[in-house]
Design a protein around this motif. Structure first.
Motif, PDB file in Angstrom:
ATOM      1  N   MET A   1      29.749 -21.635  34.834  1.00 40.57           N
ATOM      2  CA  MET A   1      28.851 -20.931  35.762  1.00 40.57           C
ATOM      3  C   MET A   1      28.143 -19.790  35.025  1.00 40.57           C
ATOM      4  SD  MET A   1      29.784 -19.158  39.403  1.00 40.57           S
ATOM      5  CE  MET A   1      28.509 -18.411  40.399  1.00 40.57           C
ATOM      6  N   LYS A   2      26.842 -19.700  35.253  1.00 41.23           N
ATOM      7  CA  LYS A   2      26.064 -18.676  34.570  1.00 41.23           C
ATOM      8  C   LYS A   2      26.372 -17.304  35.145  1.00 41.23           C
ATOM      9  CE  LYS A   2      22.116 -21.702  33.615  1.00 41.23           C
ATOM     10  NZ  LYS A   2      20.669 -21.915  33.851  1.00 41.23           N
ATOM     11  N   PRO A   3      26.387 -16.275  34.278  1.00 42.37           N
ATOM     12  CA  PRO A   3      26.500 -14.906  34.807  1.00 42.37           C
ATOM     13  C   PRO A   3      25.329 -14.601  35.734  1.00 42.37           C
ATOM     14  CG  PRO A   3      26.876 -14.951  32.447  1.00 42.37           C
ATOM     15  CD  PRO A   3      26.390 -16.314  32.818  1.00 42.37           C
ATOM     16  N   LEU A   4      25.582 -13.748  36.720  1.00 42.91           N
ATOM     17  CA  LEU A   4      24.568 -13.485  37.730  1.00 42.91           C
ATOM     18  C   LEU A   4      23.311 -12.855  37.142  1.00 42.91           C
ATOM     19  CD1 LEU A   4      23.915 -13.714  40.676  1.00 42.91           C
ATOM     20  CD2 LEU A   4      24.963 -11.480  41.058  1.00 42.91           C
ATOM     21  N   PHE A   5      23.466 -11.981  36.145  1.00 44.86           N
ATOM     22  CA  PHE A   5      22.269 -11.341  35.573  1.00 44.86           C
ATOM     23  C   PHE A   5      21.394 -12.358  34.848  1.00 44.86           C
ATOM     24  CE2 PHE A   5      24.907 -11.224  31.797  1.00 44.86           C
ATOM     25  CZ  PHE A   5      24.015 -11.342  30.753  1.00 44.86           C
ATOM     26  N   VAL A   6      22.015 -13.445  34.326  1.00 44.29           N
ATOM     27  CA  VAL A   6      21.232 -14.505  33.685  1.00 44.29           C
ATOM     28  C   VAL A   6      20.420 -15.264  34.725  1.00 44.29           C
ATOM     29  CG1 VAL A   6      21.358 -16.620  32.313  1.00 44.29           C
ATOM     30  CG2 VAL A   6      22.880 -14.716  31.793  1.00 44.29           C
ATOM     31  N   VAL A   7      21.023 -15.500  35.899  1.00 42.51           N
ATOM     32  CA  VAL A   7      20.313 -16.186  36.979  1.00 42.51           C
ATOM     33  C   VAL A   7      19.102 -15.359  37.420  1.00 42.51           C
ATOM     34  CG1 VAL A   7      20.496 -17.057  39.339  1.00 42.51           C
ATOM     35  CG2 VAL A   7      22.413 -17.325  37.757  1.00 42.51           C
ATOM     36  N   VAL A   8      19.315 -14.061  37.585  1.00 39.80           N
ATOM     37  CA  VAL A   8      18.203 -13.180  37.969  1.00 39.80           C
ATOM     38  C   VAL A   8      17.151 -13.137  36.865  1.00 39.80           C
ATOM     39  CG1 VAL A   8      17.581 -10.814  38.600  1.00 39.80           C
ATOM     40  CG2 VAL A   8      19.741 -11.787  39.408  1.00 39.80           C
ATOM     41  N   PHE A   9      17.586 -13.099  35.622  1.00 41.12           N
ATOM     42  CA  PHE A   9      16.667 -13.071  34.481  1.00 41.12           C
ATOM     43  C   PHE A   9      15.774 -14.313  34.464  1.00 41.12           C
ATOM     44  CE2 PHE A   9      16.208 -14.874  30.166  1.00 41.12           C
ATOM     45  CZ  PHE A   9      15.263 -14.004  29.661  1.00 41.12           C
ATOM     46  N   LEU A  10      16.370 -15.496  34.629  1.00 47.74           N
ATOM     47  CA  LEU A  10      15.603 -16.742  34.609  1.00 47.74           C
ATOM     48  C   LEU A  10      14.641 -16.818  35.790  1.00 47.74           C
ATOM     49  CD1 LEU A  10      18.402 -19.249  33.518  1.00 47.74           C
ATOM     50  CD2 LEU A  10      16.563 -18.300  32.113  1.00 47.74           C
TER      51      LEU A  10
END
Length: 394
Positions: A1-10
């Motif tokens: 599972m991707k870290p949440l900040f990576v999801v927001v970044f993408l």
């Protein structure tokens, strides 16, 4: 599972890449400053080489009184045009038309004074408001050399060595290299290559904060089970990535332009290698982080996109001031310059362009100063976003 900040970044990066306005702004600043600097230097090169190619236009009144002088002027690539006597008003009008670099007028008593070994007066008329200063100096140098030749011949005729006129002989040795001269001249322009980092990050930083508040999507985002730092970090990294991509592209274009220009024609050179440029780009990673962090910290306090953009546009002028003011003061490079964001990048690039040996400390200070400022901005933004009352009340 991707870290949440990576999801927001993408998510933020995808939205930015869909924004044609942001991409157009990115392309504009990638090309604008390198082309501007290249155009200025190209014009200087053209002016410097035009004299040698085309010669210097000189209008002479009373040229027949000094045939030897006219011959010497022609040998120095001065195109002599003889003219009849004319009043001062006509001379002024002729110079303003820029058809001639200067007007040389020999007085009526020139021939008699010359034969009587009295000072023969020459009048050199020129317009200092035009860009013919270099040509006028070349003409004056020919006249000075002509006068020295006459003085030497007269002294020899009286049995005196011409060396008597020069009791002291000064020999000049310039240890400055073409690279150091070019870095000094271009030094005031180098800061322009880093300023666009703030403009690259402006649109994504403002759109992901004040833009979301205006679209009423900030409340939905804050209602998610996510840490505030993850939300802020995702937006920060997205804006920083756009700014970093634009900055690297711009530096590469600027380096290519300076390599392509024939700077040797004006006694300069650009000896920065691609390896040096890669090192500059690596150290400059912290500058887009600071630019994005500063603009996010400012935009988080605005209600609308327009208000945030106006506030951020004025605020980013603060780090630009040292880049403009410090080179005008003509200060020697000092350690404190590597602690001021943006000025540190300009100073580091100038020193590398000079061919100076730069130790590790300037690189660390340049990278660390911008990074520290960026972290302070992000800490402020995180503190603000943790207060739901503040976020809903702004």
């Amino acid at each position: 599972m991707k870290p949440l900040f990576v999801v927001v970044f993408l998510k933020e990066l995808r939205e930015t890449l869909r924004d044609r306005r942001a991409l157009s702004l990115l392309l504009l600043f990638v090309l604008m400053y390198p082309v501007m600097v290249g155009g200025i230097l190209s014009q200087q090169i053209s002016r410097a080489t035009a004299t040698a190619k085309e010669g210097i236009e000189l209008t002479v009144i009373g040229a027949r009184q000094a045939p030897t002088l006219m011959a010497q002027l022609k040998q120095k690539n001065v195109n002599v045009t003889e003219a009849p006597p004319m009043p001062e008003e006509r001379i002024t009008a002729l110079l303003r038309s820029q058809k001639t670099a200067a007007v040389l007028r020999l007085t009526d008593s020139y021939g008699g004074d010359y034969r009587a070994m009295r000072p023969a007066r020459l009048e050199l008329w020129y317009d200092s408001a035009t860009d013919n200063g270099r040509k006028v100096r070349d003409i004056e140098e020919v006249l000075r050399a002509y006068g020295n030749t006459i003085a030497g011949a007269r002294l020899l005729a009286h049995g005196v060595s011409p060396a008597t006129l020069f009791p002291v002989q000064v020999q000049r040795y310039d240890t400055g290299t073409s690279a150091s001269r070019s870095a000094s001249v271009i030094g005031t322009m180098l800061g322009m290559f880093f300023i666009p980092a703030f403009f690259f990050a402006l649109s994504p930083a403002v759109d992901s904060t004040a833009g979301e508040r205006e679209r009423r999507s900030m409340e939905v985002l804050l209602a998610q089970p996510a840490r505030t730092i993850d939300l802020v970090a995702g937006k920060w990294f997205a804006a920083s990535a756009v700014a970093l991509a634009g900055l690297v592209l711009e530096l590469c274009v600027a380096h290519g332009v300076l390599k392509w220009l024939p700077l040797e024609e004006i006694g300069m050179s650009w000896r920065l290698t691609w390896a040096d440029l890669a090192l500059i780009c690596l150290v400059s990673v912290s500058l887009p982080l600071f630019a994005a962090g500063l603009e996010i910290a400012l935009a988080i306090n605005a209600k609308t996109f327009k208000e945030a953009q106006t506030t951020a546009s004025f605020a980013i002028m603060i780090p630009i001031v040292p880049v403009i003011v410090v080179p005008m003061l003509d200060l020697t490079t000092q350690l404190w310059m590597y602690v001021v964001p943006l000025l540190s990048h300009q100073t580091l690039l100038r020193e590398l362009a000079k061919g100076q040996a730069v130790g590790a400390l300037p690189f660390l200070l340049t990278f660390g100063s911008s990074l520290l400022a960026a972290l302070l901005c992000i800490a402020f933004t995180t503190w603000r976003m943790r207060s739901e009352r503040y976020m809903m009340g702004v």
